[in-house]
Design an enzyme around this catalytic site. Structure first.
Site, PDB file in Angstrom:
ATOM      1  CG  ASP A  83     -10.059  -5.267   2.240  1.00  0.00           C
ATOM      2  OD1 ASP A  83      -9.744  -5.541   1.063  1.00  0.00           O
ATOM      3  OD2 ASP A  83     -10.432  -6.115   3.074  1.00  0.00           O
ATOM      4  CG  ASP A 114      12.892   6.292  -1.463  1.00  0.00           C
ATOM      5  OD1 ASP A 114      12.508   6.890  -0.449  1.00  0.00           O
ATOM      6  OD2 ASP A 114      13.604   5.263  -1.417  1.00  0.00           O
ATOM      7  CG  ASN A 134      -9.599  -8.180  -1.993  1.00  0.00           C
ATOM      8  OD1 ASN A 134      -9.331  -7.649  -0.921  1.00  0.00           O
ATOM      9  ND2 ASN A 134      -8.739  -8.906  -2.669  1.00  0.00           N
ATOM     10  CD  GLU A 164      13.350  10.507   1.245  1.00  0.00           C
ATOM     11  OE1 GLU A 164      13.124  10.178   2.412  1.00  0.00           O
ATOM     12  OE2 GLU A 164      13.915   9.760   0.444  1.00  0.00           O
ATOM     13  CG  ASP A 190      -7.230  -9.091   1.008  1.00  0.00           C
ATOM     14  OD1 ASP A 190      -7.522  -7.916   1.323  1.00  0.00           O
ATOM     15  OD2 ASP A 190      -6.378  -9.380   0.143  1.00  0.00           O
ATOM     16  CG  ASP A 221      -8.009  -3.669  -2.236  1.00  0.00           C
ATOM     17  OD1 ASP A 221      -8.807  -2.717  -2.394  1.00  0.00           O
ATOM     18  OD2 ASP A 221      -8.323  -4.741  -1.677  1.00  0.00           O
TER      19      ASP A 221
END
Ligand SMILES: [Ca+2]
Length: 477
Positions: free
Chosen positions: A12, A184, A14, A229, A16, A20
């Site tokens: 993280d 995917d 920032n 995949e 929160d 990110d």
């Protein structure tokens, strides 16, 4: 060697509690130190789902993860450290709240053509292959095709305008700096036959679609990397891999885990001739993406019922086989997490940087359930111990990093004798015999070259060497 990274759970930047791009950028040194040279990033586009596989805007970054600029900086820093980054691209379907679908529901003709709508009542009988569930969902009195559930309506690539849109999406991310894609659900692009009114993989049409997409990308970046995949038999996987260049080898993942779990090297020998058969031949036009676990599977240590020796042996076997290795994030710490068909949160938990479960850059978007604080799993505890699960895991990763010639090696021979697995590999005149001791006791073997310990215990005598229980070594010949 790739690292499958779930941004939300990693670091993280920032404060929160949600991982990110800024946080991951600061932790790139950690990955470089592990020996990672590639990152497979789970989807980062705007999405209503925590895992991101249902996308509501293909041209955006999930605001929780940062901005386009943050992503660009992450990519630049990764490249500066010699790490390539591929993006998971779920093109098969959208989120139900994607503007395309909402406008389609409102009657907009051009958006309606992006999806598949029920044309005949008998189509409702169609069932998906793996669990016999229905594939049509109803909203506002209308049925739409949604193989993976009501929240993710399938896109209809019979529509040529939509194929052009898909190419624009791929161009967008390549020009931002991504080095390629993990595609995917690659065999699901065309998986409903409108002629026969049932679920049917239409491999020829899928392959033509992917050929069109990958050729488009290669015009932008001739070295673009693609991974497909396809959960299927080796011959089907090969069809797709020949277009993408790398195909995940699902049967190999099961074979390694089962043979180590049962301590049965014979099972491994049998499997290798079946699921790695191309590596016994000379010509390699594409690679196997080799792995033990991913976000859709139980984590390795959970699969091994907490047996750390078995987990390290399984990793050693994996990293002595040819192909492109993929490591799922957190496996290096021995994170736990049991697969549950209704929710895969258990194996997507925050990466435990700190023993008490919080600290600078620690993500806390969900409570730990499988890897609780003070369980000894954290990086903080393990990184300082030379004998920790993490340190041993890292040594095995470094073995492969220092021997990445194995990526494109040919398998000369595999055999099992007295509970020992022997794998002989060769590349450009270099030959090595790899020995995995599946036994509970030390074995003594003839010394016929320079010996490199991969994992476990080793001692050398004049003409022989002793390899400890559940240990692995390479003999350079
Ligand atoms: Ca954050």
């Amino acid at each position: 060697m790739f690292y499958e990274l779930f941004l939300r759970s990693f670091a993280d930047g920032n404060g929160d509690g949600i991982g990110d791009f800024k946080g991951a950028t600061k932790r790139l040194d950690y990955l470089a130190e592990l020996g990672i040279t590639g990152i497979w990033l789970l989807p980062v586009m705007k999405s209503p789902s925590y895992h991101g596989y249902t996308v509501s805007d293909f041209y955006s970054i999930n605001p929780s993860y940062g901005t386009i600029e943050d992503a660009r900086e992450f990519l630049e820093c990764a490249h500066a450290k010699g790490i390539k980054v591929i993006l998971d691209m779920p093109l098969n379907h959208t989120a139900i709240n994607h503007q395309w679908f909402l406008r389609a529901l409102a009657g907009d003709k051009s958006h309606r053509k992006k999806y598949l709508w029920l044309e005949r009542p008998e189509w409702l009988e169609a069932r998906r292959h793996w669990d016999n569930q229905g594939v049509w969902s109803k909203l506002n009195g209308e049925y739409y095709y949604a193989l993976f559930g009501p929240g993710s309506p399938d896109l209809n690539y019979e529509n040529p305008e939509l194929r052009e849109e898909a190419k624009r999406i791929l161009s967008f991310w390549l020009s931002l700096g991504f080095d390629g894609f993990r595609f995917d659900a690659a065999k699901h692009i065309f998986d409903f036959s409108t002629e026969r009114g049932k679920c049917e993989y239409q491999h020829a049409k899928n392959l033509a679609f992917w050929k069109e997409m990958t050729e488009h990308c290669r015009k932008i970046n001739p070295d673009a990397i693609f991974v497909s995949e396809v959960w299927d038999d080796p011959d089907v996987v090969d069809l797709y891999s020949s277009i993408f260049g790398i195909g995940f080898n699902f049967p190999l993942a099961y074979a390694i885990k089962e043979s180590v779990m049962e301590l049965n090297p014979n099972r491994m020998v049998e499997a290798l001739y079946h699921v790695m058969n191309r590596y016994f031949e000379d010509v390699l036009q594409y690679s196997s993406g080799i792995f033990l676990t991913n976000h859709d599977m139980s984590r390795l240590l959970s699969y091994m019922k907490g047996d750390k020796e078995k987990a390290h042996l399984a990793l050693s076997v994996l990293l002595t086989l040819p192909g492109i290795p993929f490591i799922y994030y957190g496996e290096e710490l021995g994170m736990k997490g049991e697969y549950n068909e209704f929710a895969n949160e258990a194996q997507l938990e925050p990466f435990p940087w700190f023993e008490l479960g919080s600290g600078p850059m620690q993500t806390e978007w969900k409570a730990f359930t499988s890897n609780p604080p003070y369980s000894g799993t954290s990086y903080e505890v393990q990184s300082n111990e030379s004998n920790s699960y993490f340190s041993k895991y890292k040594n095995i990763l470094h073995f492969r990093k220092n021997n990445n010639w194995i990526d494109s090696a040919k398998i000369l021979e595999v055999k099992a004798e007295n509970n020992i697995l022997f794998i002989s590999v060769e590349s450009k005149g270099k030959v090595a015999l790899i020995v995995h001791n599946f036994d509970q006791k030390t074995v003594i073997l003839d010394k016929k070259g320079n010996i490199v310990l991969i994992n476990g215990e080793l001692s050398e005598q004049k003409n022989s060497f002793s390899l400890g229980r559940m240990s692995s070594a390479m003999i350079e010949q």
